[in-house]
Design a protein around this motif. Structure first.
Motif, PDB file in Angstrom:
ATOM      1  N   LYS A  78       0.809  -1.221   0.000  1.00 41.95           N
ATOM      2  CA  LYS A  78       0.000   0.000   0.000  1.00 41.95           C
ATOM      3  C   LYS A  78       0.842   1.271   0.000  1.00 41.95           C
ATOM      4  O   LYS A  78       0.462   2.281  -0.573  1.00 41.95           O
ATOM      5  N   ASP A  79       1.983   1.214   0.662  1.00 44.04           N
ATOM      6  CA  ASP A  79       2.796   2.436   0.776  1.00 44.04           C
ATOM      7  C   ASP A  79       3.879   2.525  -0.304  1.00 44.04           C
ATOM      8  O   ASP A  79       4.819   3.290  -0.185  1.00 44.04           O
ATOM      9  N   THR A  80       3.731   1.722  -1.350  1.00 43.35           N
ATOM     10  CA  THR A  80       4.695   1.782  -2.456  1.00 43.35           C
ATOM     11  C   THR A  80       4.108   2.608  -3.589  1.00 43.35           C
ATOM     12  O   THR A  80       2.997   2.348  -4.051  1.00 43.35           O
ATOM     13  N   GLU A  81       4.852   3.601  -4.027  1.00 50.21           N
ATOM     14  CA  GLU A  81       4.397   4.425  -5.149  1.00 50.21           C
ATOM     15  C   GLU A  81       4.861   3.802  -6.455  1.00 50.21           C
ATOM     16  O   GLU A  81       6.019   3.412  -6.600  1.00 50.21           O
ATOM     17  N   MET A  82       3.925   3.746  -7.395  1.00 51.38           N
ATOM     18  CA  MET A  82       4.146   3.041  -8.658  1.00 51.38           C
ATOM     19  C   MET A  82       5.365   3.579  -9.424  1.00 51.38           C
ATOM     20  O   MET A  82       6.223   2.798  -9.844  1.00 51.38           O
TER      21      MET A  82
END
Ligand code: CO
Length: 150
Positions: A78-82
């Protein structure tokens, strides 16, 4: 790792263990997602339920080889930015474009080429909205979607 997950799955569906009744009643959900030579997935959204066991098959219905048009299916935490993740992934060529230790991912498939398919099995994460991408260089902008856990 896959072996351990398989063992866990076997334990969880064992109907003779009373303590696991709740777990054994959970559904096994099969998902087939296609990818092609036009750099597209055929789904932009996947919905599952919390605790489901997901059996996900990625099919590459194109003809181009892995080196030119490789595809994988990568579920991000969830806290990973694409964008930043994809930039990191580009540098992980020796690891099929998955950053070391799968950092930033929940689960991911092998990288495949035209005519191939690959399957993974995993437990749906906590309720919420996640993002999936193909991490092959330059693909994520066109190859991404939502993975929604209800
Ligand atoms: Co791709």
């Amino acid at each position: 790792m896959t072996f351990i997950i398989t063992l866990l799955a076997l334990v969880m569906v064992n109907p003779f263990t009373p303590a696991n009744n709740e777990l054994s009643s959970r559904d096994k959900v099969e998902i087939v997602i296609e990818s092609n030579d036009q750099m597209k997935f055929n789904m932009s959204e996947i919905r599952v339920k919390e605790g489901d066991t997901i059996v996900l098959t990625l099919k590459h219905v194109g003809k181009l080889p892995k080196a030119a048009m490789g595809h994988n299916w990568v579920l991000l935490t969830k806290d990973t930015e694409m964008g930043p993740f994809a930039q990191k992934a580009v540098q992980a060529r020796d690891n099929e474009y998955i950053p070391a230790d799968g950092e930033g991912t929940i689960v991911y498939t092998d990288l495949i080429g035209g005519g191939e398919e690959t399957t993974i099995e995993f437990e749906a994460p906590a309720k919420g909205e996640y993002v999936f991408i193909c991490s092959f260089p330059g693909h994520y902008a066109l190859m991404n979607g939502k993975f929604i856990v209800e």
